[in-house]
Design an enzyme around this catalytic site. Structure first.
Site, PDB file in Angstrom:
ATOM      1  N   GLY A   1       2.822  -9.080   0.523  1.00  0.00           N
ATOM      2  CA  GLY A   1       1.930  -8.861   1.655  1.00  0.00           C
ATOM      3  C   GLY A   1       0.495  -8.892   1.219  1.00  0.00           C
ATOM      4  O   GLY A   1       0.189  -9.041   0.037  1.00  0.00           O
TER       5      GLY A   1
ATOM      6  N   ARG B   1      -7.432  -3.213  10.519  1.00  0.00           N
ATOM      7  CA  ARG B   1      -6.089  -2.810  10.096  1.00  0.00           C
ATOM      8  C   ARG B   1      -5.038  -3.511  10.936  1.00  0.00           C
ATOM      9  O   ARG B   1      -3.964  -3.841  10.471  1.00  0.00           O
ATOM     10  CB  ARG B   1      -5.928  -1.291  10.258  1.00  0.00           C
ATOM     11  CG  ARG B   1      -6.559  -0.520   9.125  1.00  0.00           C
ATOM     12  CD  ARG B   1      -6.309   0.943   9.275  1.00  0.00           C
ATOM     13  NE  ARG B   1      -4.878   1.240   9.224  1.00  0.00           N
ATOM     14  CZ  ARG B   1      -4.383   2.424   8.978  1.00  0.00           C
ATOM     15  NH1 ARG B   1      -5.186   3.438   8.753  1.00  0.00           N
ATOM     16  NH2 ARG B   1      -3.094   2.623   8.964  1.00  0.00           N
TER      17      ARG B   1
ATOM     18  N   ASN C   1       3.388  -2.177   3.350  1.00  0.00           N
ATOM     19  CA  ASN C   1       2.837  -1.297   4.383  1.00  0.00           C
ATOM     20  C   ASN C   1       2.231  -2.074   5.540  1.00  0.00           C
ATOM     21  O   ASN C   1       1.756  -3.200   5.341  1.00  0.00           O
ATOM     22  CB  ASN C   1       1.757  -0.396   3.768  1.00  0.00           C
ATOM     23  CG  ASN C   1       2.380   0.798   3.079  1.00  0.00           C
ATOM     24  OD1 ASN C   1       3.318   1.385   3.596  1.00  0.00           O
ATOM     25  ND2 ASN C   1       1.860   1.143   1.914  1.00  0.00           N
TER      26      ASN C   1
ATOM     27  N   VAL D   1       4.990   0.427   6.220  1.00  0.00           N
ATOM     28  CA  VAL D   1       6.408   0.165   5.959  1.00  0.00           C
ATOM     29  C   VAL D   1       7.307   0.457   7.165  1.00  0.00           C
ATOM     30  O   VAL D   1       8.260  -0.278   7.426  1.00  0.00           O
ATOM     31  CB  VAL D   1       6.868   0.914   4.683  1.00  0.00           C
ATOM     32  CG1 VAL D   1       6.797   2.417   4.832  1.00  0.00           C
ATOM     33  CG2 VAL D   1       8.267   0.493   4.289  1.00  0.00           C
ATOM     34  N   ASP D   2       6.993   1.504   7.923  1.00  0.00           N
ATOM     35  CA  ASP D   2       7.884   1.859   9.042  1.00  0.00           C
ATOM     36  C   ASP D   2       7.828   0.804  10.141  1.00  0.00           C
ATOM     37  O   ASP D   2       8.858   0.378  10.664  1.00  0.00           O
ATOM     38  CB  ASP D   2       7.493   3.232   9.606  1.00  0.00           C
ATOM     39  CG  ASP D   2       7.479   4.295   8.535  1.00  0.00           C
ATOM     40  OD1 ASP D   2       8.556   4.656   8.047  1.00  0.00           O
ATOM     41  OD2 ASP D   2       6.370   4.752   8.161  1.00  0.00           O
TER      42      ASP D   2
ATOM     43  N   HIS E   1       5.355   6.965   6.938  1.00  0.00           N
ATOM     44  CA  HIS E   1       4.778   6.924   5.594  1.00  0.00           C
ATOM     45  C   HIS E   1       3.285   6.670   5.825  1.00  0.00           C
ATOM     46  O   HIS E   1       2.830   5.533   5.859  1.00  0.00           O
ATOM     47  CB  HIS E   1       5.418   5.794   4.775  1.00  0.00           C
ATOM     48  CG  HIS E   1       4.719   5.530   3.475  1.00  0.00           C
ATOM     49  ND1 HIS E   1       4.645   6.444   2.453  1.00  0.00           N
ATOM     50  CD2 HIS E   1       4.029   4.438   3.037  1.00  0.00           C
ATOM     51  CE1 HIS E   1       3.965   5.929   1.446  1.00  0.00           C
ATOM     52  NE2 HIS E   1       3.571   4.718   1.776  1.00  0.00           N
TER      53      HIS E   1
HETATM   54  P1  NAD Z   1      -0.439  -6.858  -4.547  1.00  0.00           P
HETATM   55  O1  NAD Z   1      -1.515  -7.541  -3.774  1.00  0.00           O
HETATM   56  O2  NAD Z   1      -0.651  -6.517  -5.988  1.00  0.00           O
HETATM   57  O3  NAD Z   1       0.910  -7.738  -4.470  1.00  0.00           O
HETATM   58  C1  NAD Z   1       1.337  -8.359  -3.297  1.00  0.00           C
HETATM   59  C2  NAD Z   1       1.939  -9.700  -3.710  1.00  0.00           C
HETATM   60  O4  NAD Z   1       2.552 -10.299  -2.546  1.00  0.00           O
HETATM   61  C3  NAD Z   1       0.891 -10.702  -4.208  1.00  0.00           C
HETATM   62  O5  NAD Z   1       1.193 -11.091  -5.540  1.00  0.00           O
HETATM   63  C4  NAD Z   1       0.983 -11.873  -3.226  1.00  0.00           C
HETATM   64  O6  NAD Z   1       0.796 -13.146  -3.843  1.00  0.00           O
HETATM   65  C5  NAD Z   1       2.401 -11.727  -2.720  1.00  0.00           C
HETATM   66  N1  NAD Z   1       2.677 -12.378  -1.435  1.00  0.00           N
HETATM   67  C6  NAD Z   1       1.892 -12.443  -0.337  1.00  0.00           C
HETATM   68  N2  NAD Z   1       2.521 -13.148   0.630  1.00  0.00           N
HETATM   69  C7  NAD Z   1       3.721 -13.521   0.131  1.00  0.00           C
HETATM   70  C8  NAD Z   1       4.840 -14.242   0.657  1.00  0.00           C
HETATM   71  N3  NAD Z   1       4.826 -14.728   1.914  1.00  0.00           N
HETATM   72  N4  NAD Z   1       5.923 -14.422  -0.125  1.00  0.00           N
HETATM   73  C9  NAD Z   1       5.929 -13.959  -1.405  1.00  0.00           C
HETATM   74  N5  NAD Z   1       4.904 -13.266  -1.957  1.00  0.00           N
HETATM   75  C10 NAD Z   1       3.840 -13.041  -1.190  1.00  0.00           C
HETATM   76  O7  NAD Z   1      -0.075  -5.556  -3.713  1.00  0.00           O
HETATM   77  P2  NAD Z   1       0.724  -4.276  -4.280  1.00  0.00           P
HETATM   78  O8  NAD Z   1      -0.234  -3.277  -4.794  1.00  0.00           O
HETATM   79  O9  NAD Z   1       1.856  -4.752  -5.134  1.00  0.00           O
HETATM   80  O10 NAD Z   1       1.304  -3.679  -2.919  1.00  0.00           O
HETATM   81  C11 NAD Z   1       2.311  -4.384  -2.207  1.00  0.00           C
HETATM   82  C12 NAD Z   1       2.632  -3.664  -0.903  1.00  0.00           C
HETATM   83  O11 NAD Z   1       3.307  -2.443  -1.197  1.00  0.00           O
HETATM   84  C13 NAD Z   1       1.374  -3.280  -0.092  1.00  0.00           C
HETATM   85  O12 NAD Z   1       1.631  -3.520   1.289  1.00  0.00           O
HETATM   86  C14 NAD Z   1       1.242  -1.797  -0.364  1.00  0.00           C
HETATM   87  O13 NAD Z   1       0.557  -1.120   0.666  1.00  0.00           O
HETATM   88  C15 NAD Z   1       2.715  -1.415  -0.424  1.00  0.00           C
HETATM   89  N6  NAD Z   1       3.039  -0.108  -1.018  1.00  0.00           N
HETATM   90  C16 NAD Z   1       3.995   0.606  -0.413  1.00  0.00           C
HETATM   91  C17 NAD Z   1       4.350   1.849  -0.899  1.00  0.00           C
HETATM   92  C18 NAD Z   1       5.418   2.640  -0.189  1.00  0.00           C
HETATM   93  O14 NAD Z   1       5.731   3.777  -0.561  1.00  0.00           O
HETATM   94  N7  NAD Z   1       6.025   2.065   0.854  1.00  0.00           N
HETATM   95  C19 NAD Z   1       3.716   2.348  -2.047  1.00  0.00           C
HETATM   96  C20 NAD Z   1       2.758   1.567  -2.693  1.00  0.00           C
HETATM   97  C21 NAD Z   1       2.410   0.325  -2.167  1.00  0.00           C
END
Ligand code: NAD
Length: 317
Positions: free
Chosen positions: A83, A93, A125, A127-128, A180
């Site tokens: 994402g 947002r 996110n 996520v829900d 979340h």
């Molecule tokens: P990041 O930017 O480091 O990594 C995201 C990756 O997704 C990138 O490498 C990007 O190239 C890739 N991407 C984008 N579109 C894509 C697609 N269509 N197909 C395949 N890959 C694709 O971000 P991050 O820090 O790794 O965070 C990822 C997500 O996890 C964010 O949305 C963040 O908010 C979420 N997150 C959730 C929780 C939780 O508890 N639910 C906790 C931490 C982070």
């Protein structure tokens, strides 16, 4: 033991979270194959090679980069961390939500097209909302598409209580429920320390007036991600360990209770919303939603959190 023929886990998104999940999962010895998929194919290749070079130091697992949708074909679990993480200038947002909803939808539709038996675990996110949208687009049975929900938030909560009480977090049971995000809340009525209901434990301990500390602890949980992102730009280790815990429960059919993001179908008087709630997690993903008896103020907080999520959903195209 597991019902799965394969113990292959595909991680979509090889960024901070995806690569740390791969690392934690490799250490765990749970998977026989870990495939990393990213639109940035160089990133996926680089992360996979870096991880694969640790092969002599952990139990055998084939770690490699792959491409969608072929990677999904024989996967037991597809973990989606893909994402857009940050809003560019002028991006709201809501814009970000629309973009991520499109990304997640196209991934789950691809998974369903080649492997309708997979279990999809969404992390991106918000996520829900994204877990809800993903299920609306696939109509998979409840539980086969689940979100990481408040599993990480509940871990943070248990750690904070452990630090405060000087008791191992393993002896502290407690949950953060709902979104979340900012409307999440602590289910204080469900907290147990060493098997004792929290109020009973506090009476015996008597070292502090814990009622005073409760709001601060909840606020610390809610602010955790903001603090970590402020310090280092992203959160990834805690969530990676939480995700490994969820993957273990599925691959090993552990039937563990954890607060994953689950679609409610009348439980707690709520419909058409997906949020963090105690669930039994096993080989079929969410095996059961547990309808705990919450205190009246907690029921109100849950209804508020559900409404917050419904408002976000209503804004989506
Ligand atoms: P990041 O930017 O480091 O990594 C995201 C990756 O997704 C990138 O490498 C990007 O190239 C890739 N991407 C984008 N579109 C894509 C697609 N269509 N197909 C395949 N890959 C694709 O971000 P991050 O820090 O790794 O965070 C990822 C997500 O996890 C964010 O949305 C963040 O908010 C979420 N997150 C959730 C929780 C939780 O508890 N639910 C906790 C931490 C982070």
């Amino acid at each position: 033991m597991s019902n799965f023929k394969s113990r292959k886990v595909v991680i979509v998104g090889a960024g901070a979270v995806g690569s740390d999940v791969a690392f934690a999962l490799a250490q765990s010895g749970l998977a026989e194959e870990i495939a990393l998929v990213d639109v940035n194919t160089d990133l996926a290749k680089g992360q996979a090679l870096d991880l694969a070079h640790g092969a002599p130091f952990y139990r055998t697992v084939n770690i490699h980069a792959d491409t969608a949708p072929t990677a999904y074909r024989d996967a037991a679990i597809v973990v989606i961390t893909a994402g857009k993480a940050q809003a560019g200038p002028g991006q709201t947002r809501l814009d970000l939500l629309q973009i991520n909803a499109r990304i997640i939808t196209s991934i789950v539709v691809d998974v369903q097209g080649v492997n309708p038996d997979a279990i999809v675990l969404i992390v991106t996110n918000p996520v829900d909302v994204l877990t809800h949208v993903a299920r609306l687009h696939t109509h998979w049975p409840r539980g086969r598409i689940l979100g990481s929900g408040t599993v990480l938030d509940s871990a943070r909560f248990r750690w904070l209580l452990a630090e405060h009480c000087g008791i191992s977090p393993l002896n502290i049971h407690g949950s953060i429920l709902g979104e979340h995000g900012d409307s999440e809340f602590a289910a204080w009525s469900l907290v147990h320390i060493g098997g004792l209901q929290m109020d009973d434990y506090c009476r015996i301990c008597g070292k502090c007036d814990f009622a005073q500390r409760r709001p601060q602890i909840l606020e610390q949980v809610r602010r955790s991600a903001y603090h970590i992102i402020g310090y280092k730009g992203s959160t990834s280790y805690g969530v990676a360990m939480a995700l490994t815990h969820i993957v273990r429960a599925i691959l090993r059919n552990e039937r563990r209770v954890m607060t994953v993001s689950a679609p409610l179908e009348g439980e707690y008087g709520l419909h058409d919303v997906t949020l963090g709630i105690p669930c039994v997690v096993g080989a079929n993903g969410i095996e059961e939603v547990i309808e705990a008896r919450l205190a009246p103020d907690e029921m109100q907080a849950l209804a508020h959190s559900a409404q917050t999520l419904k408002d976000s959903l209503a804004q989506l195209d």
